[in-house]
Design a protein around this motif. Structure first.
Motif, PDB file in Angstrom:
ATOM      1  N   THR A   1       0.026  -3.432   8.303  1.00 26.10           N
ATOM      2  CA  THR A   1      -1.036  -2.826   7.493  1.00 26.10           C
ATOM      3  C   THR A   1      -2.117  -3.871   7.183  1.00 26.10           C
TER       4      THR A   1
ATOM      5  N   LEU B   1       2.725  11.693  -3.938  1.00 30.39           N
ATOM      6  CA  LEU B   1       2.105  11.282  -2.663  1.00 30.39           C
ATOM      7  C   LEU B   1       2.712  12.055  -1.491  1.00 30.39           C
ATOM      8  N   LYS B   2       4.051  12.175  -1.517  1.00 27.05           N
ATOM      9  CA  LYS B   2       4.729  12.883  -0.424  1.00 27.05           C
ATOM     10  C   LYS B   2       4.189  14.296  -0.299  1.00 27.05           C
TER      11      LYS B   2
ATOM     12  N   VAL C   1       4.735  10.293   9.806  1.00 22.69           N
ATOM     13  CA  VAL C   1       3.729   9.562   9.018  1.00 22.69           C
ATOM     14  C   VAL C   1       4.195   9.420   7.569  1.00 22.69           C
ATOM     15  N   ALA C   2       4.786  10.481   7.030  1.00 22.25           N
ATOM     16  CA  ALA C   2       5.266  10.419   5.644  1.00 22.25           C
ATOM     17  C   ALA C   2       6.537   9.582   5.592  1.00 22.25           C
ATOM     18  N   SER C   3       6.457   8.519   4.850  1.00 22.11           N
ATOM     19  CA  SER C   3       7.553   7.557   4.805  1.00 22.11           C
ATOM     20  C   SER C   3       8.687   8.079   3.916  1.00 22.11           C
TER      21      SER C   3
ATOM     22  N   CYS D   1       0.849  -1.202   0.000  1.00 19.04           N
ATOM     23  CA  CYS D   1       0.000   0.000   0.000  1.00 19.04           C
ATOM     24  C   CYS D   1       0.885   1.254   0.000  1.00 19.04           C
ATOM     25  N   GLY D   2       0.357   2.331  -0.535  1.00 17.81           N
ATOM     26  CA  GLY D   2       0.977   3.657  -0.428  1.00 17.81           C
ATOM     27  C   GLY D   2       2.409   3.679  -0.925  1.00 17.81           C
ATOM     28  N   THR D   3       3.271   4.231  -0.111  1.00 20.32           N
ATOM     29  CA  THR D   3       4.691   4.343  -0.476  1.00 20.32           C
ATOM     30  C   THR D   3       5.295   2.973  -0.765  1.00 20.32           C
ATOM     31  N   SER D   4       4.925   1.987   0.022  1.00 25.60           N
ATOM     32  CA  SER D   4       5.487   0.647  -0.193  1.00 25.60           C
ATOM     33  C   SER D   4       5.063   0.101  -1.556  1.00 25.60           C
TER      34      SER D   4
ATOM     35  N   GLU E   1       0.354  14.395   0.856  1.00 28.30           N
ATOM     36  CA  GLU E   1       0.001  13.951   2.211  1.00 28.30           C
ATOM     37  C   GLU E   1       0.423  14.939   3.294  1.00 28.30           C
TER      38      GLU E   1
ATOM     39  N   SER F   1       6.064  -3.824   3.419  1.00 27.95           N
ATOM     40  CA  SER F   1       5.379  -3.037   4.444  1.00 27.95           C
ATOM     41  C   SER F   1       6.381  -2.530   5.476  1.00 27.95           C
ATOM     42  N   GLN F   2       6.411  -1.236   5.669  1.00 26.40           N
ATOM     43  CA  GLN F   2       7.286  -0.672   6.703  1.00 26.40           C
ATOM     44  C   GLN F   2       6.879  -1.222   8.067  1.00 26.40           C
ATOM     45  N   SER F   3       5.594  -1.048   8.395  1.00 31.61           N
ATOM     46  CA  SER F   3       5.118  -1.394   9.737  1.00 31.61           C
ATOM     47  C   SER F   3       4.977  -2.899   9.945  1.00 31.61           C
TER      48      SER F   3
END
Ligand code: AGP
Length: 609
Positions: free
Chosen positions: A352, A484-485, A398-400, A300-303, A488, A347-349
């Motif tokens: 997700t 995106l950066k 929050v912004a990766s 998702c998102g940045t990943s 957001e 996934s960073q976290s």
């Protein structure tokens, strides 16, 4: 997304709870609350808005005495942000206070069941159902009541619970939402993420799905889903406290942007030995690599944007069909997978919700899953066949940023490792790729040297209404992330398009003075991008061009502003071109006065669907 802390010990709970919640602010929230056992019963204070509001009400915790408590920052899912919907939620009879991350999917059915039996509800939340059920099933044994509740609730949860009848205990249980237990001397803790307890202890235990922990000041006991006692291994967190602090920077985001060279070094260096890529953690054998007939990247998102870069690298080097999909789509379509399909989850976290569901779907369909994760021991890491950690250290903003860079680095390592095992790529070519990969940290550092140029550019355009990013091939992939950066954290409307797609519609959006950022680092299509730049300039756009140093002069003739990056292997270019654009997003947001580390409506880890 939401934060949980809990404390049992000899010190005052409320100041610790407030401090712990402050360390979790980055996860995103819209209200906060604490519940403390104050000698006579459960005392709950909660309020909509920033944690500072709650801190003010509690005077830093001094007005809420007691040595056992739980706290929460809430990101609204069921019921609007309000005092009454904030957590802790308390049962009708006042016996139980509950904090909850996740979503109870069958809460309406459970709520109706309790309403019919005369239980009165005060909030719109799914969490209140848990508090009410606990009291409804409670017959003098909290553990048993928890066991009965988790048999009935569906969905995801990390729960911190205190009970007026057990004033010396905190209870915790989780499913599909992270929760850790911190072990101290004469005090113990629960938290949804490590930074909340790092000032107190580095010794932690991780709960697995439906495991229950009962914390007292002198010890923690664990039970499995079958209600049998459990022994849990103790892990020592390797980060130092400073890694989760701002360290003199105004924002975590700038700190993390600047940490990228070092993070890249930690990700790459230990995995290249004597001219070869060595992935010690990878169980995938050369034979299995040869059998792979298709690769999916799901995130998702940045990943996800890392996956878009990966597609170009995989297809170029491995000649294997590849699809990149956002996890929320992948999980509900009918992807065609078999045991020779490799699904790479990024996934960073590692928590997700959509990405985790996609992983489970891929495994159910028989694919082999390799995950690229930053948070050690996270659910995605635990459930994958192979896991490669990015070793970026904690990412708080929050912004990766550094997670993106290190995920890309792991992708390069994976693709080069697979190429090495397949043996199709000429030795000289492989050596050149490895050399570039090892130079990447220094080249990233070089891109950070000229912050002023980007700051100046941001000062001219921070009031823009819209911005457009264009690029081709890997530059398109970087455009997606750059756009995106910007949106957001600065709330400026922005879109990313491939250079070639402009004339099929988006070019109609351009008018005099519209800002277009053209990423033109990919040498093979540089001339095509110059045509696109001329097209947008002819419609009145102002253009910032980003290219490699060898193309600087040409770019100067075609664009209004320029930024140059060092030359490197094509598929590694986004690792460098993204740096000025992360800085650009940061400076624009800063000049607009935005809350950079905690942008509105966003959460660091999206643990609900
Ligand atoms: C990135 O700046 C965002 N905050 C977001 O898109 C994020 O990358 C996405 O939610 C995925 O998170 P994950 O990597 O932890 O799975």
């Amino acid at each position: 997304m939401c934060g949980i802390v809990g404390y049992v010990g000899e010190e005052q709970a409320a100041p610790f709870l407030l401090n712990g919640l402050q360390k979790l602010e980055y996860r995103g929230y819209d209200s906060a609350g604490v519940a403390v056992y104050n000698g006579t019963g459960l005392h709950v204070v909660k309020s909509k808005g920033r944690l500072s509001v709650l801190d003010g009400i509690l005077e830093g915790g001094r007005t809420l005495p007691g040595v056992v408590g739980i706290g929460h920052t809430r990101w609204a899912t069921h019921g609007a942000p309000s005092d009454v919907n904030s957590h802790p939620q308390v049962s009708d009879g006042g016996k139980f206070a509950v904090v909850h991350n996740g979503i109870i999917e069958n809460y309406l059915e459970l709520k109706n069941h309790l309403l019919r039996r005369g239980v009165e509800f005060v909030s719109d939340t799914d969490t209140e159902v848990v508090a009410q059920m606990l009291e409804y099933y409670y017959r003098g044994d909290v553990l048993e009541a928890i066991g009965r509740v988790i048999q009935r609730v569906e969905g995801s949860y990390a729960l911190g619970i205190i009970c007026a009848d057990c004033p010396e205990k905190v209870f915790a249980v989780r499913k599909d939402s992270p929760l850790i237990i911190g072990l101290g001397q004469g005090e113990n803790f629960i938290a949804s993420d490590i930074p909340a307890i790092l000032s107190k202890t580095r010794d932690i235990c991780r709960l697995r799905d439906k495991e229950i922990a009962v914390l007292e000041k002198d010890g923690v006991k664990f039970w499995g889903e079958d209600m049998e006692p459990l022994e849990k291994p103790v892990e020592t967190v390797q980060w130092d406290v400073a890694a989760a602090e701002k360290g003199g920077y105004e924002h975590f985001m700038m700190k993390e942007i600047c940490e990228q060279p070092e993070a890249l070094r930690k990700t790459i260096s230990p995995r290249i030995r004597e001219g070869k890529i060595v992935l010690d953690d990878m169980k995938l054998t050369a034979e299995q690599i040869k059998q792979i007939n298709k690769v999916f990247i799901v995130a998702c998102g940045t990943s996800y944007h890392v996956g878009v870069v990966a597609k170009y690298a995989f297809e170029k080097l491995l000649k294997v069909p590849m699809e990149v999909d956002v996890a929320s789509e992948f999980r509900y379509r009918e992807p065609i997978l078999d045991e020779n399909t490799l699904v790479i989850i990024i996934s960073q976290s590692g928590e997700t919700a959509d990405t985790l569901a996609a992983l489970r779907e891929a495994k159910k369909r028989g694919a082999r899953v390799l995950s690229i994760v930053n948070v050690v021991g996270s659910t995605i890491a635990n459930e994958s066949d192979d896991v490669l950690y990015t070793w970026a250290g904690p990412e708080i903003a929050v912004a990766s940023t550094k997670a993106y860079s290190t995920q890309l680095a792991v992708i390069y390592l994976v693709v080069l490792y697979m190429a090495q095992e397949l043996g199709h790529t000429p030795a000289g070519e492989m050596a050149a790729y490895l050399e570039d990969l090892q130079r990447l940290p220094d080249l990233a550092a070089a891109c950070l040297m000229d912050k002023e140029t980007i700051q100046y550019f941001a000062s001219k355009y921070f009031n823009a209404r819209d911005m457009y990013f264009i690029g081709r091939n890997v530059d398109y992939a970087a455009s997606l992330e750059a756009s995106l950066k910007l949106k957001e954290i600065s709330y400026i409307h922005s879109e990313a398009y491939t250079g070639g797609e402009l004339k099929h519609g988006p070019i109609s959006l351009l008018e005099d003075g519209t800002l277009v950022i053209a990423i033109c680092t990919y040498g093979r299509l540089f001339d095509k991008m110059m045509s696109n730049v001329r097209e947008v300039k002819a419609r009145g756009a102002v253009v910032l061009g980003i290219t490699t140093r060898d193309k600087e002069e040409t770019l100067r003739q075609q664009t209004d502003y320029q930024f140059c990056i060092p030359k490197i292997t094509d598929f590694m270019l986004p690792s460098l071109s993204i740096i000025p654009l992360q800085l650009f997003a940061y400076y624009v947001a800063s000049m607009k006065g935005c809350d950079i580390d905690k942008p509105r409506n966003l959460a660091k880890s999206v643990t609900v669907e």
